[in-house]
Motif scaffolding. Structure first.
Motif, PDB file in Angstrom:
ATOM      1  N   ALA A   1       3.339  -3.147   1.950  1.00  0.00           N
ATOM      2  CA  ALA A   1       2.804  -3.877   3.110  1.00  0.00           C
ATOM      3  C   ALA A   1       1.683  -4.822   2.683  1.00  0.00           C
ATOM      4  O   ALA A   1       0.796  -4.437   1.912  1.00  0.00           O
ATOM      5  N   VAL A   2       1.725  -6.056   3.152  1.00  0.00           N
ATOM      6  CA  VAL A   2       0.649  -7.012   2.894  1.00  0.00           C
ATOM      7  C   VAL A   2      -0.602  -6.525   3.618  1.00  0.00           C
ATOM      8  O   VAL A   2      -0.550  -6.210   4.814  1.00  0.00           O
ATOM      9  N   PRO A   3      -1.737  -6.434   2.923  1.00  0.00           N
ATOM     10  CA  PRO A   3      -2.944  -5.878   3.559  1.00  0.00           C
ATOM     11  C   PRO A   3      -3.490  -6.792   4.657  1.00  0.00           C
ATOM     12  O   PRO A   3      -3.380  -8.010   4.591  1.00  0.00           O
ATOM     13  N   GLU A   4      -4.098  -6.165   5.666  1.00  0.00           N
ATOM     14  CA  GLU A   4      -4.744  -6.892   6.752  1.00  0.00           C
ATOM     15  C   GLU A   4      -6.160  -7.294   6.326  1.00  0.00           C
ATOM     16  O   GLU A   4      -6.853  -6.545   5.648  1.00  0.00           O
ATOM     17  N   ILE A   5      -6.581  -8.482   6.727  1.00  0.00           N
ATOM     18  CA  ILE A   5      -7.935  -8.920   6.377  1.00  0.00           C
ATOM     19  C   ILE A   5      -8.951  -8.406   7.393  1.00  0.00           C
ATOM     20  O   ILE A   5      -8.639  -8.229   8.567  1.00  0.00           O
TER      21      ILE A   5
END
Length: 325
Positions: free
Chosen positions: A35-39
């Motif tokens: 999963a692409v990390p949340e900023i």
């Protein structure tokens, strides 16, 4: 272009991950759907173009710092260079489309990020980043942050200044190559000596060393001079103490430490890179990438095996391009 970058962010990306401590060859795995990390509000999301490896990456993987480390499941990697594709609401320094570089972790050892730079996307606080110098490639920029910031902060802590002399133990490593250059061209050291092996003597002189010492043939303790500062990047502070002036300082970045030598641990900041950018842009301080690289993203395991054979690497081992073509 900015809209296209932000609109094209996927939900998952390719990354290298370890879920338990151990040798990189045993525990580091390629995962094509992380999963692409949340900023967070003070962070940016970077499309990673290049990363570089540091000894702390594999030492952390081995569990050397497990008491203070964030627990695996971990994407390794501290150094990053890439393009900003999303910004948090509090970010004022960067915008989508900016080319940036930096060290993802302000503190290298205490609770470092679980999501590092060996992925297609990663997040980082804007305070840890600087704009990439235009004259540097992404691979060149990725080689710099940890090594050059460690060199700069360690020299600052040792109170190096114009006219002082310095001995660098381990002149061809990622940190040592920058200690030579930064001490001379940024702080104005009058004399720089450094140790290396026989085949690398001329190369060390090309970086600015006034005296290149072949450690396979000569003991630096036998030099007829002492130095204002000794920068120990190889773990020989006990020997280094013999070479420093009475009021000089020995700074070390590798154990073991013999007092009054002091251990230095990096606190990363984009402001350091901003200070050093003019020296990089002018060519006074040069990037040093191991001549066997860069290593493609698909060969990250081989890159780790290479740096784990510690005496082999010259400068930094870079992983580029990310992802592999």
């Amino acid at each position: 272009m900015a809209a296209a970058l932000s609109d094209s962010i996927p939900s998952v990306n390719k990354a290298w991950v370890y879920s338990e401590y151990g040798q990189s060859a045993d525990v580091l795995k390629f995962d094509p759907s992380v999963a692409v990390p949340e900023i967070k509000e003070d962070q940016v999301l970077i499309k990673v173009v290049a990363a570089s490896l540091n000894p702390i990456d594999f030492k952390r993987m081995l569990g050397y710092f497990k008491e203070i480390d964030s627990t695996p499941h971990t994407v390794p990697g501290y150094d990053v260079a890439g393009v900003v594709v999303k910004v948090g609401r509090q970010v004022t320094k960067f915008k989508v489309g900016d080319e940036v570089y930096g060290d993802l972790n302000e503190n290298a050892l205490v609770n470092p990020k679980k999501f590092g730079s060996l992925a297609e996307y990663t997040t980082v606080e804007e305070t840890l980043l600087a704009v990439k110098p235009e004259n540097l490639s992404f691979a060149e920029a990725a080689s710099l942050p940890v090594a050059i910031e460690t060199a700069y902060e360690g020299l600052e802590g040792a109170e190096i200044s114009a006219g002082k002399s310095i001995l660098v133990l381990g002149g061809t490593g990622g940190v040592g190559t920058h200690v030579i250059q930064v001490s001379k061209h940024v702080f104005g050291a009058s004399r720089v000596a450094a140790t290396t092996s026989t085949k690398k003597l001329d190369w060390l002189r090309s970086l600015g060393a006034d005296l290149a010492i072949d450690y396979t043939k000569d003991n630096f303790e036998d030099l007829p001079e002492n130095f204002d500062v000794v920068y120990d990047a190889v773990g020989q502070s006990d020997r280094a103490m013999k070479e420093v002036e009475e009021r000089g300082k020995v700074v070390a970045v590798v154990d073991p430490i013999t007092p009054p030598a002091f251990m230095f641990t990096l606190t990363s900041s984009g402001s350091i890179l901003e200070k050093l950018n003019p020296y990089l842009e002018s060519g006074k301080v040069k990037v040093v990438i191991d001549p066997n690289g860069p290593c493609p993203f698909s060969k990250t395991l081989e890159a780790f095996a290479y740096i784990e054979a510690s005496s082999r690497a010259i400068g930094k081992v870079v992983v580029y391009p990310i992802p592999s073509p």
